[in-house]
Write a protein that holds these residues in place. Structure first.
Motif, PDB file in Angstrom:
ATOM      1  N   GLY A   1       0.802  -1.215   0.000  1.00 13.46           N
ATOM      2  CA  GLY A   1       0.000   0.000   0.000  1.00 13.46           C
ATOM      3  C   GLY A   1       0.836   1.265   0.000  1.00 13.46           C
ATOM      4  N   LYS A   2       0.147   2.385   0.195  1.00 14.82           N
ATOM      5  CA  LYS A   2       0.835   3.681   0.218  1.00 14.82           C
ATOM      6  C   LYS A   2       0.324   4.506   1.384  1.00 14.82           C
ATOM      7  N   TRP A   3       1.246   5.045   2.162  1.00 12.71           N
ATOM      8  CA  TRP A   3       0.922   5.934   3.268  1.00 12.71           C
ATOM      9  C   TRP A   3       1.171   7.359   2.779  1.00 12.71           C
ATOM     10  N   SER A   4       0.099   8.148   2.694  1.00 13.39           N
ATOM     11  CA  SER A   4       0.227   9.511   2.191  1.00 13.39           C
ATOM     12  C   SER A   4       1.041  10.374   3.150  1.00 13.39           C
ATOM     13  N   LYS A   5       1.766  11.303   2.575  1.00  8.08           N
ATOM     14  CA  LYS A   5       2.562  12.219   3.402  1.00  8.08           C
ATOM     15  C   LYS A   5       1.672  13.077   4.279  1.00  8.08           C
ATOM     16  N   ASP A   6       0.368  13.206   3.905  1.00  9.98           N
ATOM     17  CA  ASP A   6      -0.578  14.021   4.678  1.00  9.98           C
ATOM     18  C   ASP A   6      -1.349  13.216   5.719  1.00  9.98           C
ATOM     19  N   THR A   7      -1.136  11.907   5.776  1.00 13.66           N
ATOM     20  CA  THR A   7      -1.821  11.062   6.761  1.00 13.66           C
ATOM     21  C   THR A   7      -1.002  11.023   8.043  1.00 13.66           C
ATOM     22  N   PRO A   8      -1.563  11.504   9.152  1.00 17.86           N
ATOM     23  CA  PRO A   8      -0.772  11.575  10.392  1.00 17.86           C
ATOM     24  C   PRO A   8      -0.587  10.210  11.049  1.00 17.86           C
TER      25      PRO A   8
ATOM     26  N   ARG B   1       6.599  -7.501   9.896  1.00 14.63           N
ATOM     27  CA  ARG B   1       7.704  -6.909   9.162  1.00 14.63           C
ATOM     28  C   ARG B   1       7.191  -5.858   8.190  1.00 14.63           C
ATOM     29  N   VAL B   2       7.973  -4.819   8.016  1.00 12.64           N
ATOM     30  CA  VAL B   2       7.636  -3.749   7.081  1.00 12.64           C
ATOM     31  C   VAL B   2       8.836  -3.451   6.197  1.00 12.64           C
ATOM     32  N   LEU B   3       8.579  -3.365   4.912  1.00 15.38           N
ATOM     33  CA  LEU B   3       9.559  -2.873   3.950  1.00 15.38           C
ATOM     34  C   LEU B   3       8.944  -1.639   3.327  1.00 15.38           C
ATOM     35  N   CYS B   4       9.706  -0.596   3.142  1.00 15.99           N
ATOM     36  CA  CYS B   4       9.107   0.626   2.615  1.00 15.99           C
ATOM     37  C   CYS B   4      10.066   1.412   1.744  1.00 15.99           C
ATOM     38  N   TRP B   5       9.493   2.330   0.986  1.00 19.04           N
ATOM     39  CA  TRP B   5      10.268   3.258   0.165  1.00 19.04           C
ATOM     40  C   TRP B   5       9.624   4.629   0.264  1.00 19.04           C
ATOM     41  N   ASP B   6      10.368   5.575   0.759  1.00 19.57           N
ATOM     42  CA  ASP B   6       9.929   6.961   0.826  1.00 19.57           C
ATOM     43  C   ASP B   6      10.089   7.540  -0.580  1.00 19.57           C
ATOM     44  N   THR B   7       8.970   7.896  -1.217  1.00 21.69           N
ATOM     45  CA  THR B   7       9.027   8.341  -2.615  1.00 21.69           C
ATOM     46  C   THR B   7       9.813   9.636  -2.794  1.00 21.69           C
ATOM     47  N   ALA B   8      10.147  10.292  -1.698  1.00 21.17           N
ATOM     48  CA  ALA B   8      10.956  11.504  -1.795  1.00 21.17           C
ATOM     49  C   ALA B   8      12.444  11.165  -1.894  1.00 21.17           C
TER      50      ALA B   8
END
Length: 329
Positions: free
Chosen positions: A247-254, A282-289
């Motif tokens: 999924g995607k966690w929006s930068k505006d979601t607190p 477990r979490v794998l993630c990528w900050d799109t910035a």
């Protein structure tokens, strides 16, 4: 360097009754022929209207909700099958690590209700699916799983889940379980003997991917902190964010959980979750910035292998996801 390693370690741990007529019975008069004809015409008109309405729905002028619902159920069952494969894979790896054992064969066809040493240990400790799952498991040279294919193998649920490094994953997910068994030369119900062997204790990560984390790179550290933040939020927060496998966690979601660290500044965050029972394991993630080479990895204390040195595109390919096609749990 020790402080940074300590920080990473702390992040990881931390239905209506029908109406009945009643009363006196009155004598009914015989319906005239003209009235019967009128009633027949009315019934025919109503039937025609209903047929036209149904046809409109089928030819695209309306909406046939039954197909939409069927599509949703199918997607949900596929996701569940893949989640079962993922959890079973990780549970087997964990059991083998805990017991300092490995599987003695190159491939195994078994089921989770089996009373052999491995399956019983998995049920008793890390993963009891609540139903019998059949699975085929390929083993590496180290005796640990390379990939797992599984299915409930029932009339209502014959969906196939795949997890691990299998280049035919997408193809296999579209097959039924009987065809998968034929593909790998197994006969329904004739399970393999699961033999375990003792191995020497090792401090190396089992089936490790990539290289060691570069703790001196701030982007690496912050990406891992973001992975821990998302995992902790799902496990301890009060956010109504839907649960996604990818999924995607929006930068505006607190974030709502209480953290022992300051959440790094970030853009939208794409993430992959692996469930451990009802918790995020477990979490794998990528900050799109950031550059795609910065993959955040947090095992939430369960000791999974690292994807350091892999790009986000490579991680998505490994798990069988396509960029932007998010999958709910």
């Amino acid at each position: 360097m020790k402080a940074k390693r300590a920080l990473l370690l702390s992040l990881a741990l931390i239905t209506a009754a029908a109406p009945f007529s009643c009363g006196r019975t009155e004598q009914k008069t015989e319906t005239s022929s003209s009235e019967r004809e009128t009633a027949a015409e009315t019934t025919a008109a109503e039937t025609s209207e209903k047929t036209t309405s149904a046809e409109n729905k089928k030819d695209g002028k309306g909406i046939d909700l039954s197909f939409g619902m069927l599509g949703y159920v199918k997607k949900s069952k596929k996701s569940s099958a893949n989640a079962n494969a993922s959890t079973l894979y990780k549970a087997i790896c964990t059991v083998l690590t805990d017991r300092e054992q490995k599987v003695a064969d190159n491939a195994v066809y078994s089921h989770t209700d089996s009373e052999d040493e491995l399956n019983k240990a998995v049920r008793d400790t890390y993963f009891d699916p609540g139903k019998d799952l059949e699975y085929i498991m390929s083993l590496g040279e180290d005796g640990f799983p390379v990939w797992i294919i599984c299915s409930s193998n029932t009339k209502k649920d014959d969906y196939v889940g795949v997890f691990g490094n299998n280049s035919r994953a997408d193809e296999l997910r579209e097959m039924n379980w009987a065809d998968v068994l034929k593909e790998f030369g197994y006969e329904q119900g004739k399970y393999s003997e699961v033999r375990l062997e003792k191995i020497e204790p090792s401090t190396e990560t089992v089936s490790a991917q990539g290289t060691a984390l570069d703790l001196d790179d701030p982007d690496v550290m912050e990406s891992c902190m973001l992975a821990s933040t998302i995992g902790w939020e799902y496990n301890r927060g009060i956010s109504d964010m839907p649960l996604y496998l990818y999924g995607k966690w929006s930068k505006d979601t607190p974030f709502t959980a209480d953290f022992d660290w300051e959440v790094p500044q970030h853009g939208d965050i794409e993430f992959i979750l692996e469930m451990y029972g009802r918790d995020v394991g477990r979490v794998l993630c990528w900050d799109t910035a950031r550059d795609k080479k910065y993959v955040g990895d947090s095992d939430m204390g369960y000791g999974y292998n690292s994807f350091a040195g892999r790009t986000w595109d490579e991680v998505l390919e490994y798990f069988g996801y396509k960029q932007g096609e998010y999958v709910d749990y």
